[in-house]
Design a protein around this motif. Structure first.
Motif, short mmCIF file in Angstrom:
data_model
loop_
_atom_site.label_atom_id
_atom_site.label_comp_id
_atom_site.label_asym_id
_atom_site.label_seq_id
_atom_site.Cartn_x
_atom_site.Cartn_y
_atom_site.Cartn_z
N ALA A 74 0.83 -1.20 0.00
CA ALA A 74 0.00 0.00 0.00
C ALA A 74 0.87 1.25 0.00
O ALA A 74 0.56 2.24 -0.68
N ALA A 75 1.96 1.22 0.75
CA ALA A 75 2.85 2.37 0.81
C ALA A 75 3.49 2.63 -0.55
O ALA A 75 3.57 3.79 -1.01
N MET A 76 3.94 1.57 -1.21
CA MET A 76 4.56 1.75 -2.53
C MET A 76 3.54 2.23 -3.55
O MET A 76 3.87 3.02 -4.44
N ALA A 77 2.28 1.79 -3.44
CA ALA A 77 1.25 2.16 -4.40
C ALA A 77 0.90 3.64 -4.33
O ALA A 77 0.34 4.19 -5.29
N ARG A 78 1.24 4.30 -3.23
CA ARG A 78 0.95 5.73 -3.10
C ARG A 78 1.89 6.59 -3.95
O ARG A 78 1.65 7.79 -4.10
N HIS A 79 2.94 6.00 -4.49
CA HIS A 79 3.96 6.79 -5.17
C HIS A 79 4.29 6.22 -6.54
O HIS A 79 4.44 5.00 -6.67
N PRO A 80 4.43 7.05 -7.56
CA PRO A 80 4.90 6.54 -8.85
C PRO A 80 6.35 6.09 -8.72
O PRO A 80 7.16 6.74 -8.05
N SER A 81 6.67 4.99 -9.38
CA SER A 81 8.02 4.45 -9.30
C SER A 81 9.02 5.42 -9.92
O SER A 81 8.77 6.00 -10.97
N VAL A 82 10.14 5.60 -9.25
CA VAL A 82 11.20 6.47 -9.75
C VAL A 82 12.11 5.71 -10.71
O VAL A 82 12.54 6.23 -11.73
N LEU A 83 12.40 4.46 -10.39
CA LEU A 83 13.22 3.61 -11.25
C LEU A 83 12.31 2.76 -12.13
O LEU A 83 11.14 2.53 -11.79
N GLU A 102 14.30 0.05 -5.21
CA GLU A 102 13.79 1.39 -5.49
C GLU A 102 14.18 2.37 -4.40
O GLU A 102 14.90 3.34 -4.65
N ILE A 103 13.73 2.12 -3.18
CA ILE A 103 13.81 3.17 -2.15
C ILE A 103 15.07 3.10 -1.30
O ILE A 103 15.33 4.02 -0.52
N TYR A 104 15.86 2.04 -1.42
CA TYR A 104 17.10 1.95 -0.66
C TYR A 104 18.30 2.12 -1.58
O TYR A 104 18.81 3.23 -1.74
N THR A 105 18.76 1.07 -2.24
CA THR A 105 19.94 1.23 -3.09
C THR A 105 19.68 2.20 -4.24
O THR A 105 20.57 2.98 -4.60
N GLY A 106 18.48 2.16 -4.81
CA GLY A 106 18.18 3.05 -5.93
C GLY A 106 18.23 4.51 -5.53
O GLY A 106 18.89 5.33 -6.19
N PHE A 107 17.53 4.85 -4.46
CA PHE A 107 17.53 6.24 -4.01
C PHE A 107 18.93 6.67 -3.57
O PHE A 107 19.38 7.77 -3.88
N CYS A 108 19.64 5.81 -2.83
CA CYS A 108 20.97 6.18 -2.34
C CYS A 108 21.91 6.52 -3.50
O CYS A 108 22.67 7.49 -3.43
N GLU A 109 21.86 5.72 -4.56
CA GLU A 109 22.72 6.01 -5.71
C GLU A 109 22.30 7.30 -6.41
O GLU A 109 23.15 8.08 -6.86
N ARG A 110 21.01 7.54 -6.51
CA ARG A 110 20.54 8.80 -7.13
C ARG A 110 21.07 9.99 -6.33
O ARG A 110 21.54 10.98 -6.90
N TRP A 111 20.97 9.89 -5.00
CA TRP A 111 21.40 11.01 -4.16
C TRP A 111 22.91 11.17 -4.19
O TRP A 111 23.42 12.28 -4.20
N ARG A 112 23.62 10.06 -4.22
CA ARG A 112 25.08 10.12 -4.27
C ARG A 112 25.55 10.79 -5.54
O ARG A 112 26.57 11.49 -5.57
N ASN A 113 24.82 10.62 -6.64
CA ASN A 113 25.21 11.17 -7.93
C ASN A 113 24.48 12.46 -8.28
O ASN A 113 24.50 12.88 -9.45
N LEU A 114 23.84 13.08 -7.31
CA LEU A 114 23.23 14.39 -7.54
C LEU A 114 24.30 15.32 -8.13
O LEU A 114 25.43 15.35 -7.63
N PRO A 115 23.98 16.09 -9.17
CA PRO A 115 25.02 16.86 -9.86
C PRO A 115 25.43 18.14 -9.13
O PRO A 115 25.86 19.11 -9.76
N LYS A 116 25.32 18.14 -7.83
CA LYS A 116 25.69 19.29 -7.01
C LYS A 116 26.28 18.78 -5.70
O LYS A 116 25.90 17.70 -5.22
N PRO A 117 27.20 19.52 -5.09
CA PRO A 117 27.74 19.10 -3.81
C PRO A 117 26.64 19.03 -2.74
O PRO A 117 25.75 19.90 -2.68
N THR A 118 26.72 18.00 -1.91
CA THR A 118 25.75 17.81 -0.83
C THR A 118 26.50 17.67 0.49
O THR A 118 27.59 17.09 0.53
N ILE A 119 25.90 18.19 1.54
CA ILE A 119 26.50 18.14 2.88
C ILE A 119 25.46 17.63 3.85
O ILE A 119 24.37 18.20 3.96
N ALA A 120 25.77 16.56 4.58
CA ALA A 120 24.89 16.07 5.64
C ALA A 120 25.30 16.72 6.95
O ALA A 120 26.49 16.74 7.30
N ALA A 121 24.33 17.23 7.68
CA ALA A 121 24.56 17.78 9.02
C ALA A 121 23.91 16.81 10.01
O ALA A 121 22.68 16.71 10.07
#
Length: 284
Positions: A74-83, A102-121
């Motif tokens: 049900a949780a996955m059905a609420r969102h269109p698939s990104v991959l 989708e939501i673990y390795t897929g999202f992590c790789e997308r965020w890691r390769n964001l075309p801008k510098p990212t900083i976690a606080a």
């Protein structure tokens, strides 16, 4: 669901994306992860933004995956698939495998390769799935009271889904911390090279913003290119292949646990980690 993640622009050319589930110690359910992905996409597509900060409201950065979430289809059905994936409501192991792709390795790789510098606080507890939010970021600033942990081996699986531990901690320390389920402090993370800076909690927001401001003074395209070059150097060491193998082994463990224990995890192993770090029971 937008209130699960706040989108702010605290200074020129800087976006700050804030996890906003403090009552649950920013434990990650499906809705929060999709909201976070949406916010990071927004920052990536905005040409006025040059640097992105990932922060969190409350005492803790993230207590990991929210184990109280149970109706995954049900949780996955609420969102269109990104991959380009399917099978989120399939029988057998397929649905869980697709969900985590989708939501673990897929999202992590997308965020890691964001075309801008990212900083976690990062402040407070950053456990298992919490690492999977901080580690994809290019830089990490930790408060002095930050505590890190991956307690998933005690739950019968071989590490959090985004398996970059050898690169973040070094091979021998990664083995020790996974084998024991022990936590490590911000200062130890600094010595290991996992974080860039450690500051007092009351300076975390200002310090991170000042660091982002120094980066934002550089040309946006040059920042994108140097990030791509460094990420490619890391990938050349076999990072992607290691993630894929570990992810498959992770799901072998899930299937084994379902057969033996009737659940994705071996709940009998959790007790060995409780008390080592606050909120350890929130992550799996």
């Amino acid at each position: 669901m937008d209130d699960l993640v706040l989108y702010q622009q605290p200074a020129e050319a800087i976006a700050r994306v804030v996890l906003n589930r403090p009552a649950r110690r920013n434990a990650q359910d499906t809705d929060l992860l999709y909201a976070l992905n949406h916010a990071l996409d927004r920052a990536a597509k905005d040409d006025a933004i040059k640097v992105v900060i990932l922060a969190a409201r409350g005492d803790h950065f993230s207590a990991g995956h929210d184990v109280k979430e149970s109706d995954y289809p049900a949780a996955m059905a609420r969102h269109p698939s990104v991959l380009p994936l399917g099978g989120f409501d399939a029988a057998g192991a397929r649905a869980q495998y697709a969900r985590e792709q989708e939501i673990y390795t897929g999202f992590c790789e997308r965020w890691r390769n964001l075309p801008k510098p990212t900083i976690a606080a990062v402040q407070g507890a950053c456990i298992a799935g919490g690492l999977m939010l901080a580690w994809p970021c290019d830089l990490i600033v930790a408060s002095a009271d930050a505590v890190f942990m991956d307690n998933t081996v005690g739950m019968g699986v071989g590490g959090a889904e985004y398996f970059v531990h050898p690169w973040e901690l070094g091979v021998r320390k990664a083995k020790e911390l996974l084998f024991t389920g022990d936590s490590w402090t911000a200062e130890e993370a600094l010595r290991l090279g996992m974080v860039n800076h450690v500051v007092e909690r009351d300076r975390l927001e200002d310090f991170t913003l000042e660091l982002a401001g120094r980066i934002a003074r550089k040309p946006a395209f040059a920042l994108q290119l140097v990030k791509e070059a460094i990420n490619a150097a890391e990938d050349g060491q076999g990072r992607l292949q290691a993630i894929k193998l570990a992810f498959g082994l992770h799901h072998l463990a899930h299937s084994h646990n379902r057969l033996v224990h009737g659940d994705l995890i071996d709940s009998g192993g959790i007790a060995g980690n409780v008390g080592r770090v606050p909120l350890a029971e929130e992550a799996r």
